[in-house]
Write a protein that holds these residues in place. Sequence first.
Motif, short mmCIF file in Angstrom:
data_model
loop_
_atom_site.label_atom_id
_atom_site.label_comp_id
_atom_site.label_asym_id
_atom_site.label_seq_id
_atom_site.Cartn_x
_atom_site.Cartn_y
_atom_site.Cartn_z
N LEU A 231 0.86 -1.18 0.00
CA LEU A 231 0.00 0.00 0.00
C LEU A 231 0.89 1.23 0.00
N PHE A 232 0.61 2.14 -0.90
CA PHE A 232 1.46 3.32 -1.11
C PHE A 232 0.66 4.58 -0.84
N PHE A 233 1.18 5.41 0.06
CA PHE A 233 0.59 6.69 0.40
C PHE A 233 1.61 7.79 0.09
N TYR A 234 1.12 8.92 -0.41
CA TYR A 234 2.05 9.98 -0.84
C TYR A 234 1.39 11.35 -0.69
N ASP A 235 2.19 12.33 -0.30
CA ASP A 235 1.69 13.68 -0.03
C ASP A 235 1.49 14.44 -1.34
N MET A 236 0.38 14.17 -2.02
CA MET A 236 0.09 14.83 -3.30
C MET A 236 -0.02 16.36 -3.17
N PRO A 237 -0.64 16.90 -2.12
CA PRO A 237 -0.73 18.36 -2.06
C PRO A 237 0.63 19.05 -2.03
#
Length: 425
Positions: A231-237
């Motif tokens: 599972l990959f989470f990333y700070d798009m903002p």
Amino acid sequence: MTRRFHPALAAGLLACLTLSGFEAVSAQENEAVMPLPASREELADRLTEAGLSAAGVNAIVAVARDGIVLDTKVADEAQLPLGATKIGGLPDLPRGTAWPMRPAYDGAETLTAQFNADAANLYADAGMAPPWMPQTEGEAFLATRKRANDEAMAATLKIMRESGAEVDEKDVAGITGLPPEAAAKAAAEQRLLAENVARPFPLPFIAQVDLSSLSNQPGFDKALPATGRLLFFYDMPVLPASHEPRANAGWKLIHDDRPVTELERKPLPKALADFPGAASLKAAAVAPRPVVTTVPVGDAGWDAVGEIDGNDTALYSQWLFSLGWPTADGGGNHQLGGWPRAIQAGMQATSQLAANGLDAGSGETFQTEAGKRLLSGAGQWHLVLQIGTDTATSYPFPGALYVLMREEDLAARNFDRAWVVYEQD
């Protein structure tokens, strides 16, 4: 932070100019992109057709890696099984597991200043003084910004004329930025980011990969775990700058090996739901497709090819362009394992330096003794996951995310040591 740009100024200028000197580039970009080869035999045939010598073909094929392209289509997430591979939507995490949060960024005051400066520039580029500034200060800022834009425009037009482009100055008169309402909206987002970088914030969910279902399929990269889910989470903002050591606060890669029966689909945190800009992706179902991937030119991995003829290198570099980048409209931009489809050069070197505490944004870092010592191991960084442009997920950026890990960390399952590089074309 990552490279920033004002799309209205660039897009408006390009749309209004007749740039005969750049028509060849546009034509090349509009050519059909070739899919990645499905086998090493196909790869060898296509490289031969591109003019490479037999020795050059053999050298490239010898270091090719298996990979899986994750083709997507819009999906009703409620119909997707728990734990299934998907891009966007909501993560399936073990019951009782909290949605991943990032801490405040190290040195957040410098990021705050940058976002506030971006907000002020958005107002000024639209011909308005930033409303939070006193009147005299705001008017002075507006005048200074206008002079800078005028000078930049004049320099750009000069370069275009010298390159043979046909330029009509009437077409570019008044192009300075977004319309006032859009500029105010974009500036408000920048002002919010200026606050958010200094406090904890939930990380947007990007992708979930069911390794158990893919590991026995053709194309699976054997360097990856054969069970569980990624599972990959990333700070798009924020789009944390890949070259900065502090950027690693802005992502999380999780390997979860729990039974599917222990999973639950997490609701979107209010902070992400309320964020005015890009903070989540639409859910897209995935159809895996096995491919054979080839090493990018210009990074540490190229050393694995060994000595090949310079003409072969040039022909191979040209052939790589036929594959396009993971920002093309045709899809096929997400990939599990293999070699990345690199937009720029140096993602392995950037990862190696930044992950070891050195800012890779300065050329001087590469010349230091510490930098040179670290770079000797840059070739160990291995692509885990590539996420590119996708209309199915409404991916909003003109670039791609590359999740990389050292091969020794992959073998030891140290997923907290992953590094993420964002590149744009």
